[in-house]
Design an enzyme around this catalytic site. Sequence first.
Site, PDB file in Angstrom:
ATOM      1  CE  LYS A  89     -13.904  -5.331   1.372  1.00  0.00           C
ATOM      2  NZ  LYS A  89     -13.021  -5.916   0.326  1.00  0.00           N
ATOM      3  CB  SER A  90     -19.124  -7.326  -2.317  1.00  0.00           C
ATOM      4  OG  SER A  90     -17.913  -7.996  -1.750  1.00  0.00           O
ATOM      5  NE  ARG A 102     -19.986  -7.655  -7.445  1.00  0.00           N
ATOM      6  CZ  ARG A 102     -18.932  -8.009  -6.780  1.00  0.00           C
ATOM      7  NH1 ARG A 102     -18.950  -7.388  -5.373  1.00  0.00           N
ATOM      8  NH2 ARG A 102     -18.804  -9.216  -7.537  1.00  0.00           N
ATOM      9  NE  ARG A 119      -4.975  -9.267  -3.942  1.00  0.00           N
ATOM     10  CZ  ARG A 119      -6.599  -9.322  -3.964  1.00  0.00           C
ATOM     11  NH1 ARG A 119      -6.497  -8.146  -3.200  1.00  0.00           N
ATOM     12  NH2 ARG A 119      -7.522 -10.177  -4.344  1.00  0.00           N
ATOM     13  CB  SER A 155     -12.811 -15.839  -8.476  1.00  0.00           C
ATOM     14  OG  SER A 155     -12.191 -13.760  -8.896  1.00  0.00           O
ATOM     15  CD  GLN A 170     -11.705  -9.406  -6.703  1.00  0.00           C
ATOM     16  OE1 GLN A 170     -10.387  -9.662  -6.895  1.00  0.00           O
ATOM     17  NE2 GLN A 170     -11.867  -9.085  -4.965  1.00  0.00           N
ATOM     18  CG  ASP A 230     -14.032 -12.013   1.600  1.00  0.00           C
ATOM     19  OD1 ASP A 230     -12.384 -12.596   0.831  1.00  0.00           O
ATOM     20  OD2 ASP A 230     -14.409 -11.480   0.619  1.00  0.00           O
ATOM     21  CE  LYS A 260      -9.737 -14.478  -1.501  1.00  0.00           C
ATOM     22  NZ  LYS A 260     -10.724 -13.716  -2.990  1.00  0.00           N
ATOM     23  NE  ARG A 280     -12.101  -9.662   4.370  1.00  0.00           N
ATOM     24  CZ  ARG A 280     -12.957  -9.275   4.328  1.00  0.00           C
ATOM     25  NH1 ARG A 280     -13.768  -9.182   6.168  1.00  0.00           N
ATOM     26  NH2 ARG A 280     -13.556  -8.833   3.652  1.00  0.00           N
TER      27      ARG A 280
END
Length: 428
Positions: A21-22, A26, A121, A166, A168, A313, A340, A388
């Site tokens: 996913k990450s 990107r 968030r 982080s 992100q 994660d 999260k 998750r």
Amino acid sequence: MIQKIDPVKKLTGTISLPPDKSISHRAAMFAALSSGKSIIRNFSQAADPQSTLACLVQLGVDLEQKDSVVEIHGVDRDGFRIPENPLDCGNSGTTMRLLGGIVAGSGVECTLVGDESLSARTMKRIIEPLTRMGCSIDGRDGAYAPLSIGIHSGIKGIRYPLPIASAQLKSAVLLAGLFGEEPTEVIEAVPSRDHTERLLGLQSEPYGSGKIIRSSRSDLIPAQNYRVPGDFSAAAFWMVAGSIVDNSGIVLPNTGMNPSRTAAYYILGEMGADINVENHSTEGSEPVADITIRPGSLKPIQLDPKLIPNCIDELPVIMVAMCFADGTSIISGAEELRHKETDRLAAMHEILASSGAEIELNEDGIIIHGSPSFVPRPSQYASYHDHRMAMAAAVLASRSSGISEILDAECTAISYPEFWLHFQKLAG
Ligand code: S3P
């Protein structure tokens, strides 16, 4: 949807993992920032990376998706169009934070919105450094989506010691830095996933006990072809399931093994799991390998807090493994879990407690008194609409004495749409 989980006798077979996913997020964003055609193979069909694609289309990026192959015609760094409607990041923190860095850096007037979970968030962590860089970015109450992005009068390079480990946040700052003439420098004391640096080929060097990473307009973003490896974070569910269910044998070909992601493999290995990694190769700048998991006798572990960003994660399913270890395991320094898709410390505490596990919740972690003979109570598990949580509860329930239920189980589509099918396939 309510998913029933029967007690499982064994989990055997080969699973084609969902694409990472990450890396999918990107690859799509960086292809859009290039000028030319890029093809991304094995792009994730999961909801989060699809949110990123939808936002890019709204920004004027021409792309075509056929199954898992996405062709993207980059618009170059200054080519985004002002979108007519708010950019909907759905449930995806990576979309909001990374794309937030890009649109704020380029100064495209737009609004970023998200679902209920994402809107709760904090985005303050990106608003603060991006504002210092000269971006025009603000949020509801200065901290939450909707985020409003406006034009700016130039990006200033800043030197930014990351206050939180982080990826992100690191990526948002580095991506905005791509729009500045002077370099932006991010100082990272505790390593987090480094896909942004690898895929963009950003310069970095050691700095104290960590490193300093730089980005600026002079970093080239070539149009190129990408192939996305299997998602290590998805693999972690099978690593734990295959370790705790007797007579199992699970093979996961082509799993992403980026060392900034694989602490769970190390941790489970320390706990005594029988996980074999072989056939090492690379997909572009990312290492991959094949993983085989067999049941193992698990020992308890006290996690080094420095490893937390490297398995953030995977922590929920590591907690499940800890329930079956012979003694007391301790997780501390994991306060980030509370920020999260849901408060994952509180949610895992509820899930483990309803299975009858012996646990103690702390502000920044959890203590788990495990036992190899632990039999989770058949239970109805809330997923908190968090992919998750649903998958971790399913792995836990596989060792139960009766049928359990996972509520709102469709939320696995956020990262792993085939999870339930794969579960059935492995359980035979
Ligand atoms: C991600 C980084 C992590 C992780 C998330 C994906 C990324 O968040 O939890 O699922 O792709 O950069 P943080 O780095 O903010 O902890």
